[in-house]
Design a protein around this motif. Structure first.
Motif, PDB file in Angstrom:
ATOM      1  N   SER A 118     -10.234  10.171  11.307  1.00 15.75           N
ATOM      2  CA  SER A 118     -11.631   9.757  11.482  1.00 15.75           C
ATOM      3  C   SER A 118     -11.677   8.273  11.818  1.00 15.75           C
ATOM      4  N   LEU A 119     -12.799   7.828  12.361  1.00 16.64           N
ATOM      5  CA  LEU A 119     -12.938   6.414  12.706  1.00 16.64           C
ATOM      6  C   LEU A 119     -12.771   5.539  11.474  1.00 16.64           C
ATOM      7  N   SER A 120     -13.326   5.978  10.362  1.00 11.68           N
ATOM      8  CA  SER A 120     -13.202   5.215   9.117  1.00 11.68           C
ATOM      9  C   SER A 120     -11.746   5.083   8.691  1.00 11.68           C
ATOM     10  N   SER A 121     -10.998   6.197   8.767  1.00 11.74           N
ATOM     11  CA  SER A 121      -9.587   6.167   8.382  1.00 11.74           C
ATOM     12  C   SER A 121      -8.771   5.313   9.345  1.00 11.74           C
ATOM     13  N   LYS A 122      -9.105   5.381  10.625  1.00 13.85           N
ATOM     14  CA  LYS A 122      -8.394   4.551  11.606  1.00 13.85           C
ATOM     15  C   LYS A 122      -8.606   3.068  11.315  1.00 13.85           C
ATOM     16  N   ASN A 123      -9.808   2.714  10.934  1.00 15.06           N
ATOM     17  CA  ASN A 123     -10.088   1.314  10.615  1.00 15.06           C
ATOM     18  C   ASN A 123      -9.320   0.873   9.376  1.00 15.06           C
ATOM     19  N   LYS A 124      -9.277   1.731   8.358  1.00 14.11           N
ATOM     20  CA  LYS A 124      -8.522   1.414   7.144  1.00 14.11           C
ATOM     21  C   LYS A 124      -7.030   1.283   7.454  1.00 14.11           C
ATOM     22  N   MET A 125      -6.538   2.199   8.286  1.00 15.52           N
ATOM     23  CA  MET A 125      -5.130   2.146   8.663  1.00 15.52           C
ATOM     24  C   MET A 125      -4.827   0.869   9.427  1.00 15.52           C
ATOM     25  N   GLN A 126      -5.698   0.476  10.336  1.00 13.70           N
ATOM     26  CA  GLN A 126      -5.466  -0.737  11.108  1.00 13.70           C
ATOM     27  C   GLN A 126      -5.452  -1.972  10.216  1.00 13.70           C
ATOM     28  N   ASP A 127      -6.315  -2.006   9.216  1.00 14.81           N
ATOM     29  CA  ASP A 127      -6.300  -3.114   8.254  1.00 14.81           C
ATOM     30  C   ASP A 127      -4.964  -3.150   7.508  1.00 14.81           C
ATOM     31  N   PHE A 128      -4.475  -1.987   7.129  1.00 14.88           N
ATOM     32  CA  PHE A 128      -3.200  -1.880   6.423  1.00 14.88           C
ATOM     33  C   PHE A 128      -2.041  -2.341   7.316  1.00 14.88           C
ATOM     34  N   VAL A 129      -2.073  -1.910   8.567  1.00 14.73           N
ATOM     35  CA  VAL A 129      -1.035  -2.307   9.529  1.00 14.73           C
ATOM     36  C   VAL A 129      -1.069  -3.815   9.764  1.00 14.73           C
ATOM     37  N   ASP A 130      -2.245  -4.353   9.981  1.00 12.71           N
ATOM     38  CA  ASP A 130      -2.382  -5.795  10.236  1.00 12.71           C
ATOM     39  C   ASP A 130      -1.883  -6.622   9.058  1.00 12.71           C
ATOM     40  N   PHE A 131      -2.141  -6.145   7.861  1.00  7.99           N
ATOM     41  CA  PHE A 131      -1.708  -6.864   6.656  1.00  7.99           C
ATOM     42  C   PHE A 131      -0.190  -6.980   6.577  1.00  7.99           C
ATOM     43  N   LYS A 133      -1.911  11.973   2.760  1.00  7.92           N
ATOM     44  CA  LYS A 133      -1.565  13.389   2.573  1.00  7.92           C
ATOM     45  C   LYS A 133      -1.300  13.719   1.112  1.00  7.92           C
ATOM     46  N   LEU A 134      -0.678  12.780   0.403  1.00 10.01           N
ATOM     47  CA  LEU A 134      -0.303  13.025  -0.994  1.00 10.01           C
ATOM     48  C   LEU A 134      -1.406  12.636  -1.975  1.00 10.01           C
ATOM     49  N   GLY A 135      -2.452  11.966  -1.475  1.00 10.41           N
ATOM     50  CA  GLY A 135      -3.509  11.522  -2.368  1.00 10.41           C
ATOM     51  C   GLY A 135      -3.093  10.366  -3.251  1.00 10.41           C
ATOM     52  N   TRP A 136      -2.121   9.567  -2.785  1.00  7.72           N
ATOM     53  CA  TRP A 136      -1.636   8.429  -3.549  1.00  7.72           C
ATOM     54  C   TRP A 136      -2.453   7.181  -3.230  1.00  7.72           C
ATOM     55  N   PRO A 137      -2.534   6.263  -4.191  1.00 12.48           N
ATOM     56  CA  PRO A 137      -3.180   4.973  -3.880  1.00 12.48           C
ATOM     57  C   PRO A 137      -2.365   4.205  -2.854  1.00 12.48           C
ATOM     58  N   LEU A 138      -3.029   3.414  -2.051  1.00 10.56           N
ATOM     59  CA  LEU A 138      -2.369   2.688  -0.968  1.00 10.56           C
ATOM     60  C   LEU A 138      -1.989   1.288  -1.458  1.00 10.56           C
ATOM     61  N   TYR A 139      -0.693   1.073  -1.680  1.00  8.06           N
ATOM     62  CA  TYR A 139      -0.199  -0.210  -2.146  1.00  8.06           C
ATOM     63  C   TYR A 139       0.417  -0.997  -0.988  1.00  8.06           C
ATOM     64  N   ALA A 140       0.285  -2.311  -1.065  1.00 11.40           N
ATOM     65  CA  ALA A 140       1.044  -3.159  -0.150  1.00 11.40           C
ATOM     66  C   ALA A 140       2.520  -3.035  -0.500  1.00 11.40           C
ATOM     67  N   TYR A 141       3.381  -3.228   0.486  1.00 11.64           N
ATOM     68  CA  TYR A 141       4.822  -3.098   0.251  1.00 11.64           C
ATOM     69  C   TYR A 141       5.562  -4.276   0.864  1.00 11.64           C
ATOM     70  N   THR A 142       6.780  -4.476   0.389  1.00 12.08           N
ATOM     71  CA  THR A 142       7.680  -5.485   0.940  1.00 12.08           C
ATOM     72  C   THR A 142       8.897  -4.778   1.488  1.00 12.08           C
ATOM     73  N   LYS A 143       9.314  -5.121   2.687  1.00 11.88           N
ATOM     74  CA  LYS A 143      10.480  -4.469   3.276  1.00 11.88           C
ATOM     75  C   LYS A 143      11.730  -4.812   2.480  1.00 11.88           C
ATOM     76  N   MET A 144      12.506  -3.770   2.144  1.00 14.54           N
ATOM     77  CA  MET A 144      13.705  -3.924   1.329  1.00 14.54           C
ATOM     78  C   MET A 144      14.948  -3.583   2.140  1.00 14.54           C
ATOM     79  N   ASN A 145      16.088  -4.097   1.696  1.00 13.66           N
ATOM     80  CA  ASN A 145      17.392  -3.742   2.263  1.00 13.66           C
ATOM     81  C   ASN A 145      17.458  -3.999   3.765  1.00 13.66           C
TER      82      ASN A 145
END
Length: 248
Positions: free
Chosen positions: A233-246, A177-189
């Motif tokens: 979209s199917l493409s976005s769902k696939n990208k999201m699933q890769d992000f979730v799996d990671f 939504k914000l047009g930001w790059p998608l970075y991996a994150y580490t859970k904090m706190n």
């Protein structure tokens, strides 16, 4: 046209510290303003010179809906929610394990049952009574904030409301939504010293009763989030699933 001011209303124990690390990668520190719901912070924001106010891109902190009134610019809010039962259990352990917390000395000797029955001081937003709806409705200090006002604020003033249950999905959608790059994150706190004392069904029912408004708000926002995911979209769902799996 300049982008609206982004206000990240960080509700305690909803993954906000992790979110802050993500935001820090995108918005330089000099364009951020930390503002908790404390009079000194609100006054400091209100008294900022116009040129400094115009430079702010992000306001973040434990601030309720309404902080935008102090800056008078186009704005939009983002926040994260958590199921009320999980939030209150987490907050209880967080306070007991944080010696610098303002309620540590009061809560450290309390059982969980005692904790969920205490009444908060009027000046504090306490987690045992519909805290999340207090934040989104802007109705601080009442045990029965308006669900209707919270929903109206979400519809009119919130760019995005995610959930901790679907955290990676929420981060994916927010960045999209914000047009930001998608970075991996580490859970904090994250609480590392949780008690193994079981939370009985009776205590869970008490939490739900005392937080019926928050439960309704959470269900509403989770449904909205799932609808947004389904519309990808199917493409976005696939990208999201890769992000979730990671991040599993």
């Amino acid at each position: 046209m300049a982008k609206p001011l982004l206000i990240f209303s960080h509700i305690p124990k909803t993954g906000g510290t992790t979110m802050r690390r993500i935001v820090d990668r995108v918005v330089p520190k000099q364009y951020q303003f930390e503002c908790d719901q404390r009079m000194r912070d609100l006054k400091r924001l209100m008294l900022l010179p116009p040129d400094k106010k115009s430079n702010i891109r992000l306001i973040y902190g434990h601030c309720l809906f309404g902080v935008h009134q102090l800056i008078r610019r186009p704005y939009t809010y983002i926040t994260m929610l958590r199921h009320p039962v999980d939030l209150i259990i987490s907050y209880y352990h967080y306070i007991r394990n944080t010696h610098t917390h303002r309620w540590f000395h009061k809560v450290k000797s309390m059982s969980f049952e005692e904790f969920i029955h205490i009444k908060s001081p009027a000046q504090l937003v306490h987690p045992v009574n519909n805290m999340q709806t207090q934040y989104i409705s802007g109705m601080k200090g009442t045990n029965t904030p308006s669900l209707a006002i919270a929903k109206k604020n979400i519809h009119n003033h919130y760019l995005f409301v995610g959930t901790t249950e679907l955290y990676a999905e929420s981060i994916f959608l927010l960045n999209q939504k914000l047009g930001w790059p998608l970075y991996a994150y580490t859970k904090m706190n994250v609480n590392k010293n949780k008690s193994t004392t079981p939370i009985t069904k009776n205590l869970i029912n008490i939490i739900k009763q005392k937080n019926a408004i928050d439960c309704a708000l959470y269900a509403y926002c989770k449904t909205n989030l799932e609808t947004q995911i389904e519309k990808l979209s199917l493409s976005s769902k696939n990208k999201m699933q890769d992000f979730v799996d990671f991040h599993r």
